[in-house]
Write a protein that holds these residues in place. Sequence first.
Motif, PDB file in Angstrom:
ATOM      1  N   TYR A 328       0.837  -1.209   0.000  1.00  0.00           N
ATOM      2  CA  TYR A 328       0.000   0.000   0.000  1.00  0.00           C
ATOM      3  C   TYR A 328       0.868   1.252   0.000  1.00  0.00           C
ATOM      4  O   TYR A 328       0.533   2.271  -0.615  1.00  0.00           O
ATOM      5  CB  TYR A 328      -0.896  -0.027   1.233  1.00  0.00           C
ATOM      6  N   PHE A 425      -6.893  -1.627   1.202  1.00  0.00           N
ATOM      7  CA  PHE A 425      -5.926  -2.144   0.244  1.00  0.00           C
ATOM      8  C   PHE A 425      -5.579  -3.586   0.573  1.00  0.00           C
ATOM      9  O   PHE A 425      -5.446  -4.428  -0.312  1.00  0.00           O
ATOM     10  CB  PHE A 425      -4.667  -1.284   0.257  1.00  0.00           C
ATOM     11  N   PRO A 430      -8.586  -1.397  -3.458  1.00  0.00           N
ATOM     12  CA  PRO A 430      -7.558  -0.371  -3.348  1.00  0.00           C
ATOM     13  C   PRO A 430      -8.054   1.061  -3.318  1.00  0.00           C
ATOM     14  O   PRO A 430      -7.270   1.985  -3.372  1.00  0.00           O
ATOM     15  CB  PRO A 430      -6.679  -0.624  -4.579  1.00  0.00           C
TER      16      PRO A 430
END
Length: 517
Positions: A328, A425, A430
């Motif tokens: 991430y 995420f 996401p």
Amino acid sequence: MTLDELLLEWSYRSERGYPSVDNPSDVLLLRQILEQLDLPSNEVINRLKEMPSNLTKKELEKYDDRIPTLIKKIQNDEELALIKDPRTFIVTDKENAIKDLQSEIPSLGVTLTGYYKDKPEEITTIKTGKLRKTTEFGGKDAIGGSERAPKVNTDIKEELVIVMCNVLSNGGNLKPFTRESYINNLKIIENTENKYQSTTEKGRNQIEEYLDIIKNITNPLSTTFHPLNNPYSIAVEIIKAYPNPKFNRGKLFNEIRTECSKIVNLKDDKWNPGDIYLVNSEPTLPIDKDSIVPWNSLFVNKWGSTDAPLVSISLKEQEYQPGRAKSYLEKFDPEVLKPYDLNKEEKQWDEEKYKSEIARLRKSVEQLIEDGGAGSPNEVVKQGDGWEGKFPEGIKKLQGTYGAYKLLEFILKTPGASVLGMFAFGESIPGDPSANPTFFQMVGTNKGTGLKAFNPYKGGSNTDLSEGEPITIIDNTGNANISIKGEMNVIKDGEIYRTKIVSKTFRGDFGASIGIV
């Protein structure tokens, strides 16, 4: 003559001094020795071929691609198989491991710092000599565990789901695998002509090797059947919805993942965590290489539907679904400088310096939380004796805690980053509602009856933290890490369709790199 004495004699006579069952001249030499000793040459040689090898210096340097392969696996936080140990190992101190692998390697291999998958809270070290020479490193084995209860790697498990579906859809009357049923089940599988339809060549070879081992176990344990029952239980549920399924894990599977990963600028398993694609009809791949929308339209949105060419099925266990959310951070940090990792100067500090810096970071984090740095209006609750001004004991734990706080501060103060974003995420959502197609997570059971979990993840989903539920940040000084927990909603078209407790742990590895698990 003992086995050790036999191997020593074989080594003395071999041209290189370290014989190999992969070398025809070495095998011929061994056969001559065995015949001189009036020993069953075929049986001994076959047994030696089944013995796993490990990655000592000699094995690491044997082929040009072994060290780069290991480096890549370390960089990607992949699990490493161990010799004579069913557990797997994950490297956290990636910087030093990679540096050592690129330097002169000691005879027993490079020291790796990380943790065993079943004990992520305990940082330890092993030598690469303890790593198994799996198929990725040029080995022939993809099977671990013990002789009576072998375990399989992820590829075998995923392709066994396909094999089980092929057998069941062709009328094979499989039952959950037990001591009473497994021999008959294996005969049914063996007699199904198209059992390997849609599998890859690598997967097919590994499954054949595994089934050969299983059928010769005369006194199996209950755990012997787990690697068979798990995919069997998943296959039973697939057949209920798709009676004659076809699959793809080959060229089509890889082409779609590659193109879509480029479009959304995410790792392929973050765009779509599906491990196998069930094929309703041959898809026509979109020409558009700029928009993800037509690619996501290749996948059905409802389980059992055939109104799109493909069904994406994730076979990851529940604990794997969140994944390692450190990727991430790749959305926010520079490619070269990672400000949350420890630099050379920081690694040389003494205990008092670490304590003063941890105290400074705690105050910074508290202020960021007060200013709304967690990226959510939810209340933030602090737990653990660390928040009471205490510190871990020992330089290693202090170093790990300091690194964990650096990473937490980075997330709280970086524009666009947030605790919710990290949680989302990790769940393969996401943040961009158009990024993901629908996929279906299926978690099997080791008894072969029903599923442990079936979770649809709808395409175009977004996330939110549950209203009124706090974010909890835990700093227990005995653990040398920081944990964050919360309750997250998964939302589609404004409606909540799943609520789950999510958590992440920031942990220093007593080296340079800081991890999230």
